[in-house]
Write a protein that holds these residues in place. Sequence first.
Motif, PDB file in Angstrom:
ATOM      1  N   LEU A   3       0.836  -1.191   0.000  1.00  0.00           N
ATOM      2  CA  LEU A   3       0.000   0.000   0.000  1.00  0.00           C
ATOM      3  C   LEU A   3       0.871   1.241   0.000  1.00  0.00           C
ATOM      4  N   GLN A   4       0.594   2.123  -0.935  1.00  0.00           N
ATOM      5  CA  GLN A   4       1.199   3.454  -0.952  1.00  0.00           C
ATOM      6  C   GLN A   4       0.053   4.448  -0.891  1.00  0.00           C
ATOM      7  N   VAL A   5       0.031   5.294   0.138  1.00  0.00           N
ATOM      8  CA  VAL A   5      -1.000   6.320   0.237  1.00  0.00           C
ATOM      9  C   VAL A   5      -0.403   7.657  -0.183  1.00  0.00           C
ATOM     10  N   VAL A  50       8.065  -1.659   6.063  1.00  0.00           N
ATOM     11  CA  VAL A  50       8.011  -0.329   5.470  1.00  0.00           C
ATOM     12  C   VAL A  50       9.141  -0.209   4.465  1.00  0.00           C
ATOM     13  N   GLY A  51       8.807   0.196   3.256  1.00  0.00           N
ATOM     14  CA  GLY A  51       9.797   0.446   2.221  1.00  0.00           C
ATOM     15  C   GLY A  51       9.823   1.924   1.896  1.00  0.00           C
ATOM     16  N   PRO A  52      10.722   2.332   1.018  1.00  0.00           N
ATOM     17  CA  PRO A  52      10.833   3.756   0.704  1.00  0.00           C
ATOM     18  C   PRO A  52       9.640   4.308  -0.074  1.00  0.00           C
ATOM     19  N   MET A  53       8.866   3.430  -0.718  1.00  0.00           N
ATOM     20  CA  MET A  53       7.747   3.905  -1.531  1.00  0.00           C
ATOM     21  C   MET A  53       6.398   3.339  -1.098  1.00  0.00           C
ATOM     22  N   GLU A  54       6.423   2.258  -0.310  1.00  0.00           N
ATOM     23  CA  GLU A  54       5.177   1.602   0.068  1.00  0.00           C
ATOM     24  C   GLU A  54       5.416   0.726   1.284  1.00  0.00           C
ATOM     25  N   THR A  55       4.337   0.316   1.909  1.00  0.00           N
ATOM     26  CA  THR A  55       4.394  -0.618   3.027  1.00  0.00           C
ATOM     27  C   THR A  55       3.758  -1.919   2.563  1.00  0.00           C
ATOM     28  N   THR A  56       4.473  -3.027   2.768  1.00  0.00           N
ATOM     29  CA  THR A  56       3.966  -4.334   2.384  1.00  0.00           C
ATOM     30  C   THR A  56       3.510  -5.067   3.635  1.00  0.00           C
ATOM     31  N   MET A  96      -5.203   9.310  -2.751  1.00  0.00           N
ATOM     32  CA  MET A  96      -5.031   8.326  -3.815  1.00  0.00           C
ATOM     33  C   MET A  96      -4.129   7.244  -3.257  1.00  0.00           C
ATOM     34  N   SER A  97      -4.452   5.996  -3.566  1.00  0.00           N
ATOM     35  CA  SER A  97      -3.648   4.888  -3.076  1.00  0.00           C
ATOM     36  C   SER A  97      -3.296   3.953  -4.207  1.00  0.00           C
ATOM     37  N   ILE A  98      -2.106   3.419  -4.111  1.00  0.00           N
ATOM     38  CA  ILE A  98      -1.657   2.391  -5.041  1.00  0.00           C
ATOM     39  C   ILE A  98      -1.579   1.111  -4.226  1.00  0.00           C
ATOM     40  N   VAL A  99      -2.302   0.091  -4.678  1.00  0.00           N
ATOM     41  CA  VAL A  99      -2.389  -1.170  -3.956  1.00  0.00           C
ATOM     42  C   VAL A  99      -1.940  -2.295  -4.883  1.00  0.00           C
ATOM     43  N   LYS A 100      -1.046  -3.132  -4.370  1.00  0.00           N
ATOM     44  CA  LYS A 100      -0.610  -4.320  -5.094  1.00  0.00           C
ATOM     45  C   LYS A 100      -0.966  -5.521  -4.231  1.00  0.00           C
ATOM     46  N   ILE A 101      -1.525  -6.548  -4.865  1.00  0.00           N
ATOM     47  CA  ILE A 101      -1.932  -7.751  -4.133  1.00  0.00           C
ATOM     48  C   ILE A 101      -1.265  -8.959  -4.774  1.00  0.00           C
TER      49      ILE A 101
END
Length: 101
Positions: A13-15, A44-50, A78-83
């Motif tokens: 998730l990136q918010v 926590v990563g530099p661009m998103e949290t997994t 806006m959120s970017i979500v990867k599943i």
Amino acid sequence: MSQASLSTANVSLQVLPSVPPDDVYPVVDRVIEMIAASGVTYEVGPMETTMEGELDTLLDLVKKAQELCIEAGAGSVMSIVKIHYKPKGVTIHEKVGKYRG
């Protein structure tokens, strides 16, 4: 209970809250604190949290993240979500463990 709720999944998730530039990190920090308090495994990563856990639980956290951003003063988010989902489960470790010391 659906099969999706029984298997371990990964959701990244990136918010991107619509707030003044100086307020972005404090809002993102609140989202990360909420994820941490949930008890799911996360990184926590530099661009998103997994996150790692049951898919239904993780999707609920994505929803809560949207609401939290608005409560924190964002006009929108806006959120970017990867599943990544597999019926037998998938872990963060199986993807990146070999890269860790």
